[in-house]
Design an enzyme around this catalytic site. Structure first.
Site, PDB file in Angstrom:
ATOM      1  N   SER A 132       0.809  -1.209   0.000  1.00 26.30           N
ATOM      2  CA  SER A 132       0.000   0.000   0.000  1.00 26.30           C
ATOM      3  C   SER A 132       0.851   1.271   0.000  1.00 26.30           C
ATOM      4  O   SER A 132       1.619   1.509  -0.915  1.00 26.30           O
ATOM      5  CB  SER A 132      -0.949  -0.043   1.203  1.00 26.30           C
ATOM      6  OG  SER A 132      -1.919   0.958   1.147  1.00 26.30           O
ATOM      7  N   ASP A 187      -1.126   1.456  -3.900  1.00 28.80           N
ATOM      8  CA  ASP A 187      -2.029   0.405  -4.380  1.00 28.80           C
ATOM      9  C   ASP A 187      -3.427   0.909  -4.687  1.00 28.80           C
ATOM     10  O   ASP A 187      -4.319   0.127  -5.006  1.00 28.80           O
ATOM     11  CB  ASP A 187      -2.078  -0.764  -3.388  1.00 28.80           C
ATOM     12  CG  ASP A 187      -2.918  -0.479  -2.153  1.00 28.80           C
ATOM     13  OD1 ASP A 187      -3.006   0.710  -1.757  1.00 28.80           O
ATOM     14  OD2 ASP A 187      -3.467  -1.421  -1.570  1.00 28.80           O
ATOM     15  N   ASP A 206      -5.937   2.318  -2.951  1.00 27.33           N
ATOM     16  CA  ASP A 206      -7.139   2.266  -2.121  1.00 27.33           C
ATOM     17  C   ASP A 206      -7.390   3.583  -1.393  1.00 27.33           C
ATOM     18  O   ASP A 206      -8.423   3.771  -0.759  1.00 27.33           O
ATOM     19  CB  ASP A 206      -7.114   1.088  -1.128  1.00 27.33           C
ATOM     20  CG  ASP A 206      -5.904   1.091  -0.209  1.00 27.33           C
ATOM     21  OD1 ASP A 206      -5.107   2.030  -0.250  1.00 27.33           O
ATOM     22  OD2 ASP A 206      -5.764   0.108   0.562  1.00 27.33           O
TER      23      ASP A 206
END
Length: 435
Positions: free
Chosen positions: A98, A236, A238
């Site tokens: 992430s 990533d 999100d």
């Protein structure tokens, strides 16, 4: 008690803490767990270690007689959404750390409905990793490759948000990560003029001085490119942090208010409730309550926000970091969906982003990280007493101390009405921990 999995999957320093051997064992365990229900979809971010861990993960899965589909580089939320809309996969995995630095990597696991696995399921996977799983010499899974599967995600999202963005200039900071393709392609389909930076799938540069953890970058880029809005993802995809046309940074707290107000007007805000976390600024809670919107707090971590949303019957929740869950569209944080949701508000209300955040002021809040050898130090009674003394000094405000679920650090948040005082207290707590 989970040993490998934390607040967001298994994560650690690649090749040291998250090794090919561990990835292989995770693969064997989830191959066994989801056997007989269809192939497992694997996506990854751009880190140098992602291919290594993906190969080990896939090998473990097929050794447990389960097929794998490799989707290569794509955002974490794309894997979650593809599981829901394609319905032929038994589960999904994403090799990613992430927003963390490039030396980290990890593995996130989703069930067939796109939900991250529960703590209990992750504990069960760890138990399977320690057991002797029987494997067949002839019943071995196969690996399939689909470089175009991410286009299903792009087409689906563009269809869900059929906006005409031809009059908008949009600045992008893609963190050299997994949104380098999906976000530009989606915005191009919606006829937006885009000005991307950090838009290469570069494992040497993912999250390095760019992306949502460095919001000043998108702020400057938005102003310099004359854009109406800036969109900044993490590695990533999100998360998203926005910038308005003046360069004001618009974070997850702001976005929850923007979307909450809009959904309430349209009668979409189920149970008239929004879920934040213990880190959500107190001023945001007060603003929402003054407008008749209920606000609930969950522990830090999107899985805990989602749990509280499902418990409360809410469709909107999120974190200050820009991790927003909109159950009208997805069951996990999706930076592209969040950005498009805000663009939809701008288009429908015919207002620039600066007008949508007008009046959203905050209590001063300081966030600092203390690097520690042992995160259990926060359970020490002497440290707890020290924090209580700091709270007495603070008088008005809050102190939140928590262990990171992904890094060897203690996160310190101090909030109050005096910025000088809260900064001093935050630094004193940090010094105490780092001695």
């Amino acid at each position: 008690m989970r040993k490998i999995f934390g607040t967001d999957g298994a994560r650690g320093i690649a090749n040291i803490e998250i090794t090919p051997e561990i990835s292989l064992r995770i693969g064997v365990a989830i191959g066994k767990l989801f056997y007989g229900n269809g192939p497992i979809l694997i996506g990854e971010d751009t880190r140098l270690s992602s291919e290594m861990l993906r190969l080990a993960l896939a090998t473990g899965i097929i050794s447990a007689s389960t097929d794998v589909t490799i989707g290569f580089i794509m955002p974490t939320p794309a894997v979650s959404l593809l599981l829901r809309i394609m319905k032929n996969f038994s589960a999904g995995c994403v090799v990613s750390a992430s927003h963390n630095p490039i030396e980290f990597n990890g593995i996130k696991i989703f069930d067939k409905n796109g939900f991250k696995l529960s703590d209990e399921n992750e504990e069960y996977i760890e138990e399977l990793m320690e057991s002797n799983i029987e494997r067949s010499p002839v019943n071995i899974g196969r690996v399939f490759y689909d470089e175009n599967i991410r286009d299903f995600y792009v087409d689906y999202i563009a269809g869900r948000f059929p906006l005409n963005l031809s009059n908008l200039k949009i600045a992008l900071d893609l963190a050299n990560g997994s949104t380098y393709y999906t976000t530009p392609q989606t915005l191009k389909k919606l006829t937006a003029q885009i000005f991307p930076i950090n838009d290469k799938p570069d494992g040497h540069r993912i999250n390095v001085e760019c992306g949502s953890t460095h919001p000043k970058v998108i702020s400057r880029h938005t102003v310099n490119s004359g854009a109406h809005i800036g969109i900044s993802h993490d590695g990533d995809g999100d998360r998203v942090i926005l910038s308005d046309e003046t360069g004001r940074i618009v974070d997850g707290d702001d976005i929850m208010v923007i979307l909450g107000r809009h959904f309430k007007k349209k009668g979409l805000l189920k149970n008239n409730t929004i879920v934040g976390t213990v880190m959500t600024n107190l001023a945001i809670e007060n603003i929402l309550k003054s407008e008749g919107i209920n606000f609930k707090r969950a522990p830090v971590g999107d899985r805990y926000v989602l749990q509280e949303m499902l418990k409360s019957g809410a469709i909107l929740g999120g974190e200050q970091s820009g991790h927003i869950i909109n159950l009208l569209e997805s069951v996990t944080g999706d930076g592209l969906i969040t950005a498009l949701s805000v663009l939809e508000v701008m288009v429908e209300e015919q207002k620039p982003l600066s007008k949508l955040v007008e009046g959203l002021e905050r209590f001063p809040q300081i966030l600092v990280n203390a690097k520690v050898k042992d995160k259990d130090v926060i359970n020490d009674e002497k440290f707890k007493q020290f924090v209580r003394e700091m709270e007495k000094e603070l008088k008005t405000g809050r102190i939140i101390i928590r262990s990171s679920g992904t890094e060897p650090v203690i996160r310190i948040m101090v909030e109050g009405d005096n910025e000088i005082k809260i900064r001093d207290i935050a630094n004193r707590i940090k010094e105490y921990l780092e001695v």
